[in-house]
Design a protein around this motif. Structure first.
Motif, PDB file in Angstrom:
ATOM      1  N   LEU A   1       0.833  -1.208   0.000  1.00  0.00           N
ATOM      2  CA  LEU A   1       0.000   0.000   0.000  1.00  0.00           C
ATOM      3  C   LEU A   1       0.868   1.260   0.000  1.00  0.00           C
ATOM      4  CD1 LEU A   1      -2.731  -1.086   2.561  1.00  0.00           C
ATOM      5  CD2 LEU A   1      -2.977  -0.874   0.079  1.00  0.00           C
ATOM      6  N   LEU A   2       1.885   1.279   0.832  1.00  0.00           N
ATOM      7  CA  LEU A   2       2.772   2.434   0.914  1.00  0.00           C
ATOM      8  C   LEU A   2       3.501   2.663  -0.410  1.00  0.00           C
ATOM      9  CD1 LEU A   2       4.021   4.667   2.645  1.00  0.00           C
ATOM     10  CD2 LEU A   2       5.719   3.010   3.404  1.00  0.00           C
ATOM     11  N   ILE A   3       4.014   1.610  -1.002  1.00  0.00           N
ATOM     12  CA  ILE A   3       4.739   1.715  -2.270  1.00  0.00           C
ATOM     13  C   ILE A   3       3.797   2.175  -3.388  1.00  0.00           C
ATOM     14  CG2 ILE A   3       5.941   0.356  -4.048  1.00  0.00           C
ATOM     15  CD1 ILE A   3       7.006  -1.321  -1.544  1.00  0.00           C
ATOM     16  N   TYR A   4       2.563   1.677  -3.386  1.00  0.00           N
ATOM     17  CA  TYR A   4       1.580   2.098  -4.397  1.00  0.00           C
ATOM     18  C   TYR A   4       1.290   3.598  -4.259  1.00  0.00           C
ATOM     19  CZ  TYR A   4      -2.400   2.062  -7.526  1.00  0.00           C
ATOM     20  OH  TYR A   4      -3.252   2.322  -8.569  1.00  0.00           O
ATOM     21  N   VAL A   5       1.104   4.050  -3.028  1.00  0.00           N
ATOM     22  CA  VAL A   5       0.799   5.470  -2.794  1.00  0.00           C
ATOM     23  C   VAL A   5       1.982   6.344  -3.219  1.00  0.00           C
ATOM     24  CG1 VAL A   5       0.401   7.191  -0.970  1.00  0.00           C
ATOM     25  CG2 VAL A   5      -0.917   5.072  -1.008  1.00  0.00           C
ATOM     26  N   ILE A   6       3.182   5.945  -2.852  1.00  0.00           N
ATOM     27  CA  ILE A   6       4.369   6.716  -3.251  1.00  0.00           C
ATOM     28  C   ILE A   6       4.479   6.763  -4.777  1.00  0.00           C
ATOM     29  CG2 ILE A   6       6.903   6.736  -3.254  1.00  0.00           C
ATOM     30  CD1 ILE A   6       6.740   5.545  -0.387  1.00  0.00           C
ATOM     31  N   GLY A   7       4.306   5.619  -5.429  1.00  0.00           N
ATOM     32  CA  GLY A   7       4.348   5.570  -6.890  1.00  0.00           C
ATOM     33  C   GLY A   7       3.272   6.414  -7.531  1.00  0.00           C
ATOM     34  N   TYR A   8       2.088   6.418  -6.932  1.00  0.00           N
ATOM     35  CA  TYR A   8       0.982   7.217  -7.458  1.00  0.00           C
ATOM     36  C   TYR A   8       1.323   8.709  -7.398  1.00  0.00           C
ATOM     37  CZ  TYR A   8      -3.688   9.085  -8.148  1.00  0.00           C
ATOM     38  OH  TYR A   8      -4.766   9.770  -8.636  1.00  0.00           O
ATOM     39  N   PHE A   9       1.872   9.154  -6.268  1.00  0.00           N
ATOM     40  CA  PHE A   9       2.221  10.576  -6.144  1.00  0.00           C
ATOM     41  C   PHE A   9       3.353  10.967  -7.089  1.00  0.00           C
ATOM     42  CE2 PHE A   9      -0.038  10.452  -1.994  1.00  0.00           C
ATOM     43  CZ  PHE A   9      -0.939  11.467  -2.281  1.00  0.00           C
ATOM     44  N   ILE A  10       4.324  10.101  -7.266  1.00  0.00           N
ATOM     45  CA  ILE A  10       5.398  10.385  -8.218  1.00  0.00           C
ATOM     46  C   ILE A  10       4.829  10.477  -9.631  1.00  0.00           C
ATOM     47  CG2 ILE A  10       7.471   9.426  -9.305  1.00  0.00           C
ATOM     48  CD1 ILE A  10       8.253   8.391  -6.494  1.00  0.00           C
ATOM     49  N   SER A  11       3.923   9.583  -9.959  1.00  0.00           N
ATOM     50  CA  SER A  11       3.275   9.605 -11.273  1.00  0.00           C
ATOM     51  C   SER A  11       2.463  10.886 -11.456  1.00  0.00           C
ATOM     52  CB  SER A  11       2.377   8.378 -11.419  1.00  0.00           C
ATOM     53  OG  SER A  11       1.698   8.402 -12.641  1.00  0.00           O
ATOM     54  N   ALA A  12       1.753  11.298 -10.418  1.00  0.00           N
ATOM     55  CA  ALA A  12       0.956  12.531 -10.499  1.00  0.00           C
ATOM     56  C   ALA A  12       1.855  13.743 -10.701  1.00  0.00           C
ATOM     57  CB  ALA A  12       0.107  12.694  -9.239  1.00  0.00           C
ATOM     58  N   LEU A  13       2.999  13.774 -10.028  1.00  0.00           N
ATOM     59  CA  LEU A  13       3.934  14.887 -10.221  1.00  0.00           C
ATOM     60  C   LEU A  13       4.451  14.914 -11.656  1.00  0.00           C
ATOM     61  CD1 LEU A  13       6.037  14.771  -6.925  1.00  0.00           C
ATOM     62  CD2 LEU A  13       4.371  16.515  -7.604  1.00  0.00           C
ATOM     63  N   GLY A  14       4.738  13.740 -12.202  1.00  0.00           N
ATOM     64  CA  GLY A  14       5.199  13.662 -13.588  1.00  0.00           C
ATOM     65  C   GLY A  14       4.130  14.132 -14.557  1.00  0.00           C
ATOM     66  N   ALA A  15       2.880  13.771 -14.288  1.00  0.00           N
ATOM     67  CA  ALA A  15       1.776  14.201 -15.148  1.00  0.00           C
ATOM     68  C   ALA A  15       1.612  15.718 -15.096  1.00  0.00           C
ATOM     69  CB  ALA A  15       0.479  13.508 -14.733  1.00  0.00           C
ATOM     70  N   LYS A  16       1.776  16.289 -13.907  1.00  0.00           N
ATOM     71  CA  LYS A  16       1.659  17.739 -13.767  1.00  0.00           C
ATOM     72  C   LYS A  16       2.747  18.437 -14.577  1.00  0.00           C
ATOM     73  CE  LYS A  16       1.387  21.448 -10.457  1.00  0.00           C
ATOM     74  NZ  LYS A  16       2.366  22.156  -9.718  1.00  0.00           N
ATOM     75  N   GLU A  17       3.973  17.927 -14.493  1.00  0.00           N
ATOM     76  CA  GLU A  17       5.065  18.513 -15.270  1.00  0.00           C
ATOM     77  C   GLU A  17       4.807  18.378 -16.764  1.00  0.00           C
ATOM     78  OE1 GLU A  17       8.679  16.675 -13.970  1.00  0.00           O
ATOM     79  OE2 GLU A  17       8.573  17.596 -11.981  1.00  0.00           O
ATOM     80  N   ASP A  18       4.261  17.236 -17.200  1.00  0.00           N
ATOM     81  CA  ASP A  18       3.942  17.032 -18.610  1.00  0.00           C
ATOM     82  C   ASP A  18       2.880  18.028 -19.068  1.00  0.00           C
ATOM     83  OD1 ASP A  18       5.753  14.968 -18.720  1.00  0.00           O
ATOM     84  OD2 ASP A  18       4.238  13.376 -18.629  1.00  0.00           O
ATOM     85  N   MET A  19       1.863  18.254 -18.239  1.00  0.00           N
ATOM     86  CA  MET A  19       0.804  19.206 -18.597  1.00  0.00           C
ATOM     87  C   MET A  19       1.365  20.616 -18.718  1.00  0.00           C
ATOM     88  SD  MET A  19      -2.663  18.032 -16.597  1.00  0.00           S
ATOM     89  CE  MET A  19      -1.970  18.322 -14.998  1.00  0.00           C
TER      90      MET A  19
END
Length: 134
Positions: A99-117
């Motif tokens: 669960l912790l690793i999924y949440v960390i990965g999700y936030f990293i992915s969201a940050l990457g998506a924000k930078e892409d946008m």
């Protein structure tokens, strides 16, 4: 394929850091080299499985996340049996780690998506400005 390999390696890195933190909490002093490769194999199985779980897109993102978390947890439970992780780490701790690793990965992915946008928006503004000059 490149994206999958990057995700596997990133998740493996996150997993090893979380595993090291858990080991410290339990008084551990080292991680075995074989554990690094076991984690890599388990993360590869998880990410290749995500290819199939992501094909069944749902209109409710929370259900997609629950499907991915359930799948990842099932894979880790199976690999825990195969690699005898339960002799050193209780199953509950492994599930919390998933669960912790999924949440960390999700936030990293969201940050990457924000930078892409932001990058796409910048490029669109530049293109719009270049048409104004003509």
């Amino acid at each position: 394929m490149k994206r999958i390999l990057i995700n596997i390696m990133s998740t493996t890195g996150i997993t090893l850091v979380v595993l090291a933190a858990v080991a410290l909490l339990y008084g551990g002093e080292c991680l075995f080299v074989t554990t690094v490769f076991e984690v890599l194999i388990a993360n590869a199985a998880v990410h290749f499985g995500f290819i199939f779980t992501n094909k069944y897109e749902n209109k409710y993102p929370i259900l997609e996340a629950l499907l991915n978390i359930t799948y990842a947890t099932a894979v880790i439970v199976v690999f825990g049996l195969v690699f005898d992780w339960y002799s050193s780490t209780p199953i509950g701790v492994l599930i919390i780690m998933v669960l912790l690793i999924y949440v960390i990965g999700y936030f990293i992915s969201a940050l990457g998506a924000k930078e892409d946008m932001e990058e796409i928006n910048r490029l669109l503004r530049e293109r719009k400005d270049s048409f104004k000059l003509k």
